[in-house]
Motif scaffolding. Structure first.
Motif, mmCIF file in Angstrom:
data_model
loop_
_atom_site.group_PDB
_atom_site.id
_atom_site.type_symbol
_atom_site.label_atom_id
_atom_site.label_comp_id
_atom_site.label_asym_id
_atom_site.label_seq_id
_atom_site.Cartn_x
_atom_site.Cartn_y
_atom_site.Cartn_z
ATOM 1 N N THR A 131 2.367 1.801 -3.484
ATOM 2 C CA THR A 131 1.383 2.324 -4.434
ATOM 3 C C THR A 131 1.219 3.825 -4.250
ATOM 4 O O THR A 131 1.171 4.594 -5.220
ATOM 5 C CB THR A 131 0.031 1.623 -4.243
ATOM 6 N N MET A 132 1.140 4.250 -3.013
ATOM 7 C CA MET A 132 0.999 5.677 -2.723
ATOM 8 C C MET A 132 2.261 6.443 -3.144
ATOM 9 O O MET A 132 2.179 7.552 -3.657
ATOM 10 C CB MET A 132 0.741 5.875 -1.221
ATOM 11 N N GLU B 8 0.837 -1.199 0.000
ATOM 12 C CA GLU B 8 0.000 0.000 0.000
ATOM 13 C C GLU B 8 0.879 1.259 0.000
ATOM 14 O O GLU B 8 0.592 2.225 -0.717
ATOM 15 C CB GLU B 8 -0.909 -0.012 1.230
ATOM 16 N N LYS C 278 2.753 7.394 -6.984
ATOM 17 C CA LYS C 278 1.968 8.486 -7.546
ATOM 18 C C LYS C 278 2.795 9.751 -7.697
ATOM 19 O O LYS C 278 2.499 10.585 -8.550
ATOM 20 C CB LYS C 278 0.739 8.752 -6.663
#
Length: 376
Positions: free
Chosen positions: A350-351, A347, A354
């Motif tokens: 993924t953040m 997680e 960005k």
């Protein structure tokens, strides 16, 4: 046949200095020495001629007489003549020539009666880094040669005595003829002692000494480093024929340390920190030789960053201040993760992706360099 002019023989002008006369004679004597020219029958004649010229011109009175009256002024048959019997300064130059031809000094170079200083010894002593930093006292056991108790150092069987060497008649020196020269050197049969043992001692085999071990206490000063030497005067190998003993040199070797590496008076250590501490910052304890110390880890610390603690190193033997401690930070990748931890990391990744250029500037810079490389 009339004699040649002495200055012409030596290849000098009449205003030549004493040093010029000596140098010229030495050069000619080396060139025409009979032992160096066995196939040249005229070499000895030239050698004697140069010798006579030097004998006359090296003596101030004879030179003055020669300058005023020529050969008649130094003719031994003439009144007041110096004659070749007076050697003037010939002895000094002769010694120099002797030295160059035979490698000696015109006399015995050995030590009287075979007296020799004992050899120096080396002992490698391994100590810990802590002992080197604080100093210590070590006990070492070394082999040594001691006087034989049976013959009391004479080397002869009890009830007998060493005999006078028949080759040197007890002087410890012999003479060897080299042409018309005579060289004195240490007797090779008795090694300069002037004596030999006909019936050797059973315990020492005629050496007069036996091998034993002795224990010494060595004080290691604080701050010693690798390959530093500590000299123990007189603790080396005993001398021969009452000669002085040599010295013992204790050479320091440092054992590898589990935490620190030493670089002169500075210490270096590697400190692993967690990914979270590197990213968020924190405070950690690091070891020192005197205990522990705290350092603050700023946020966004990268692996390989070095933190310096002043005065936490070692005070060297020849230094008035302590060195520093350098802590090399290594960000440790977590292992044996649980499923929950893995999910959280996915997680987080993924953040992070960005806005990767903001969070991973080094990765961005590296990728740009790769693209430039392949674009060439």
């Amino acid at each position: 046949m009339p004699k040649r002019d002495y200055y012409t023989i030596l290849g000098l002008n009449r205003d030549a200095s004493e040093e010029d006369i000596k140098k010229s004679y030495r050069k000619l004597a080396m060139k025409f020495h009979p032992d160096r020219n066995p196939d040249n029958p005229k070499a000895e004649e030239h050698f004697k001629e140069a010798k006579e010229a030097y004998e006359m011109l090296s003596d101030a009175k004879k030179r003055a007489a020669y300058d005023q009256f020529g050969h008649a002024g130094v003719d031994p048959s003439a009144a007041g003549g110096g004659g070749p019997g007076g050697f003037g300064g010939f002895g000094d130059a002769f010694g120099d020539i002797f030295s160059e031809i035979f490698g000696g000094s015109g006399g015995p170079r050995g030590r009287g009666n075979g007296m020799y200083r004992g050899a120096d010894l080396r002992y490698n002593l391994e100590i810990s880094l802590e002992e080197a930093a604080r100093g210590t006292e070590a006990k070492i056991r070394i082999p040594t040669m001691e006087e034989c108790g049976t013959c009391h150092g004479s080397g002869a069987k009890p009830g007998t005595q060493p005999k006078t060497c028949p080759h040197c008649n007890g002087s410890g020196q012999i003479r060897i003829a080299q042409g018309f020269f005579s060289i004195q050197q240490t007797c090779p049969h008795c090694h300069g002692s002037g004596r030999y043992v006909a019936d050797p001692c059973r315990d020492c085999g005629g050496a007069g000494r036996i091998k034993k071990h002795k224990t010494l206490s060595v004080k290691i000063p604080a701050g010693v480093d690798q390959e530093d030497r500590i000299r123990l005067a007189g603790e080396g190998e005993p001398g021969l024929n009452s000669g002085p003993p040599g010295d013992l040199y204790v050479v320091v070797a440092l054992k590898p340390h589990t935490v620190f590496q030493r670089e002169q008076n500075d210490l270096h250590c590697e400190m692993p920190i967690s990914f979270a501490t590197a990213a968020l910052g924190g405070e950690i304890d690091i070891p020192t030789l005197d205990g522990s110390a705290k350092i603050k880890i700023p946020h966004e610390t990268q692996s390989g960053q070095v933190f310096r603690l002043r005065g936490k190193g070692i005070r060297g033997v020849r230094s008035n201040s302590h060195g520093d401690l350098y802590c090399h930070v290594v960000v440790e990748t977590p292992v044996k993760l649980t499923e929950r931890q893995k999910d959280l990391l996915r997680e987080f990744e993924t953040m992070e992706q960005k806005d990767g250029a903001v969070h991973n500037p080094r990765a961005k810079s590296w990728m740009e360099k790769v693209r430039e490389f392949f674009a060439q």
